[in-house]
Write a protein that holds these residues in place. Sequence first.
Motif, short mmCIF file in Angstrom:
data_model
loop_
_atom_site.label_atom_id
_atom_site.label_comp_id
_atom_site.label_asym_id
_atom_site.label_seq_id
_atom_site.Cartn_x
_atom_site.Cartn_y
_atom_site.Cartn_z
N ALA A 254 30.34 67.63 30.72
CA ALA A 254 31.22 67.80 29.57
C ALA A 254 30.57 67.21 28.31
O ALA A 254 30.59 67.83 27.24
N LEU A 255 29.97 66.03 28.44
CA LEU A 255 29.36 65.39 27.26
C LEU A 255 28.20 66.23 26.72
O LEU A 255 28.08 66.43 25.51
N PRO B 81 35.51 67.54 19.36
CA PRO B 81 35.00 68.17 20.58
C PRO B 81 35.99 69.22 21.11
O PRO B 81 37.20 69.09 20.92
N ALA B 82 35.45 70.25 21.74
CA ALA B 82 36.29 71.32 22.28
C ALA B 82 37.28 70.77 23.30
O ALA B 82 36.91 69.97 24.16
N SER C 158 39.59 64.33 32.82
CA SER C 158 40.24 64.44 34.12
C SER C 158 39.51 63.66 35.20
O SER C 158 40.03 63.47 36.30
N ILE D 195 29.56 69.22 24.94
CA ILE D 195 30.09 68.85 23.62
C ILE D 195 28.94 68.65 22.63
O ILE D 195 29.01 69.12 21.48
N LYS E 41 38.71 72.09 25.82
CA LYS E 41 38.44 72.42 27.21
C LYS E 41 37.41 71.45 27.80
O LYS E 41 37.52 71.03 28.96
N GLU E 42 36.41 71.08 27.00
CA GLU E 42 35.41 70.13 27.47
C GLU E 42 36.02 68.73 27.61
O GLU E 42 35.68 67.98 28.52
N MET E 43 36.92 68.39 26.68
CA MET E 43 37.59 67.10 26.79
C MET E 43 38.36 67.01 28.10
O MET E 43 38.40 65.96 28.74
N SER F 131 30.65 64.39 18.69
CA SER F 131 31.37 65.35 17.86
C SER F 131 32.68 64.74 17.37
O SER F 131 33.36 64.04 18.10
N MET G 139 37.63 68.56 30.94
CA MET G 139 36.64 68.35 32.00
C MET G 139 36.25 66.88 32.03
O MET G 139 36.11 66.27 33.10
N LEU G 140 36.08 66.30 30.85
CA LEU G 140 35.64 64.92 30.72
C LEU G 140 36.73 63.96 31.19
O LEU G 140 36.50 63.09 32.05
N ASP H 218 40.75 76.57 35.27
CA ASP H 218 40.08 75.45 34.61
C ASP H 218 40.97 74.21 34.65
O ASP H 218 42.20 74.32 34.64
N VAL H 219 40.31 73.05 34.65
CA VAL H 219 41.07 71.80 34.62
C VAL H 219 41.72 71.64 33.25
O VAL H 219 41.09 71.89 32.23
N GLN I 10 27.61 72.06 21.66
CA GLN I 10 28.56 72.77 20.79
C GLN I 10 28.48 72.23 19.37
O GLN I 10 28.50 72.98 18.40
N GLU I 11 28.37 70.90 19.26
CA GLU I 11 28.30 70.28 17.94
C GLU I 11 27.06 70.76 17.19
O GLU I 11 27.05 70.84 15.96
N ALA J 75 32.62 60.99 23.83
CA ALA J 75 32.69 62.33 23.22
C ALA J 75 32.59 62.22 21.70
O ALA J 75 31.91 63.02 21.05
#
Lengths: 402, 402
Positions: free
Chosen positions: A78-79, B60-61, B70, A82, B63-65, B57, B67-68, B143-144, A85-86, B53
């Motif tokens: 995830a990191l 941060p997106a 959870s 991110i 969806k990625e947060m 950024s 994933m992170l 997705d989570v 993406q940034e 995160a």
Amino acid sequence: MLIVQKFGGTSVGDLERIQNVANRVAKSKDAGNDIIVVVSAMSGETNKLIGYAANFSKNPAAKEMDMLLSSGERVTSALLSIALQEMGYDAISLSGRKAGIHTDDIHTSARISHINTDNMREKISEGKIIVVAGFQGITADGDVSTLGRGGSDLSAVAIAGAMEADLCEIYTDVDGVYTTDPRIERRAKKIEKISYDEMLEFASLGAKVLQNRSVEMAKKLNVNLVTRSSFTENEGTLITKEENIMEQPIVSGIALDKNQARVSLRNVKDEPGIAANIFSTLAENNINVDMIIQNVGHDGNANLGFTVPENELENAKEIMEKLNAAEDLEFDSNIAKVSIVGVGMKNHSGVASTAFTTLADNGINIEMISTSEIKISMIVDEKYSELAVRSLHEAYNLGQRE
Amino acid sequence: MLIVQKFGGTSVGDLERIQNVANRVAKSKDAGNDIIVVVSAMSGETNKLIGYAANFSKNPAAKEMDMLLSSGERVTSALLSIALQEMGYDAISLSGRKAGIHTDDIHTSARISHINTDNMREKISEGKIIVVAGFQGITADGDVSTLGRGGSDLSAVAIAGAMEADLCEIYTDVDGVYTTDPRIERRAKKIEKISYDEMLEFASLGAKVLQNRSVEMAKKLNVNLVTRSSFTENEGTLITKEENIMEQPIVSGIALDKNQARVSLRNVKDEPGIAANIFSTLAENNINVDMIIQNVGHDGNANLGFTVPENELENAKEIMEKLNAAEDLEFDSNIAKVSIVGVGMKNHSGVASTAFTTLADNGINIEMISTSEIKISMIVDEKYSELAVRSLHEAYNLGQRE
């Protein structure tokens, strides 16, 4: 090109390093490649979690360990996603599940059964950079599983195979495979290309770069594997099939393994099946016997010698004493195994004799020998082992030109 | 009984506390109950990951947060499960996915759409203690997702509803709901039972025990909610439907909210729709207007006053000055809101007059008043607010007998 890039725990060990990885991935993407990244947990995380579990139980359930340990790779993926993406890249993190990695149900040391590549193919066709949490998959029951030591390498190789990637790059803190350990011989040269079989020999001889499981899988799936450093721009070492290596040197490198001990049995009792009994008992106790020699002594009694990893010597001692199979038992951990590896030696005679002559010229006694098609291993006194490596390295002309 | 027990981040903040939670869960199991545990991430973990995160950024997106973020609850659920297994209990950790928690796809603030209870029912019927990773579910895409602030409470309440649990215990570091803040009035008494509606009033009035989202869901699903401390053996407070509370007191408690500020507009311009314009502009800027009073001044001009949370006052100021809607603008953050809550007051007159008399007797001026069926809120000068709370607490006879 489709490239799978795997970054280990040290390479993603802190936030700055994760940013460096992002920069490196971005550069490969900018060069026009499709990229699938596979990441490990940040270094220290997995051991921290193992320590937590050990606080509660000496023998925690494997399934729970997988739930616990699979979290670290998810964090890194995830990191990294991110960070990418940034930087303006269309990246997406995928758990082992979402990457379609299916395994058997042997928790904490699962084997990949198959990979459903639909999701990854879709994301790649959309131009996305995929960041997969390595080391993990799911069982048929849909539970998270982990692949054991070196599991993220396996994830990368298996994905490269299933996705028919052009290249699978394994990034670590060393920049490739060397003709021998540069700490022993400073003129050791990085090997540009090496065959799967040679790499397997090197790995089993103690080279820490790649684990055999990954190399075996790469060989099976015909994956072009590159091992290189995430901290330099140096080209790494390509591990590929023999046919891809145009100019195959006769000898590729010299390996040294000091984690060796010898057990010697003099005047082994003259009973039928005694040797079989010795080795089956050792096997039952998970002791890895490597070389074995047997000969008949002057008095007609048999002598038997074998080597085991040094850290298994104590167990081996106990077993041998219980078996009481010989008059004399000797144990020696001051030995080392020096090995010459090269696919070229299959077609060239004289490799062995060069080795024997070289060591003799340096006054080094060879205590045991074993050979395979592409390897000659010799047991020598540990104190001469570095000298043996350096003189062989020179004898086969492996060094860098200076 | 089937009991859902939820332990927040502080309750599982370190390994010793996780062991304490295991002991507590085991005790409930030993008493013959079926137990589903819902856990948060160890305290500090989620903020650590958010900080990681943020390093990459500012935005941060989502969806990625997910994933992170959870990952933290998964770690706790595995560790607690291991601890319980070591104590000889048949425990199993379940991710949000495996617990069957389905959400919409609004990542980082997903709403639970439904719970597929098949897996949990099966595990409970096998006598297992289930340990669910709170705060998370999966979207229709698999997705989570995470549920936002207070998400683990929501997981627990939703599971209790779906599994028709007899009780949903929310463990925190406070041991229940009090008649008022014990730091203000040391004779404040823990409330044994309170209705959902009263709890909703308390929560929106600044009581930190439970978030409104969880209480609302409990009310909707008719879940008997208990809030209690994981650090003591004290009974907590049961939050349930009004009919379950036999002897309903007229007033249940007194709440104080100092995070209040007042905006006063004198001589508001005589334009049609000016008030509507003011409040719609504030709403567009996400400023939460609470109380509003409007009156006609001596000279026939209208005066308008309203309250906003103190931390939104600066924004409100800017907007009001831009709108230029009144001759005089005044801002005052030295006010506080004192509220009397009780479902009993629906059927009892005289509650309001007791309040007014009590405050008048103590020389406290009431600047604004708003009422609902079960609540009277009054704005007073902040410096008299504690006195107001204490005198009302006594006037309604809420204190412990000493």
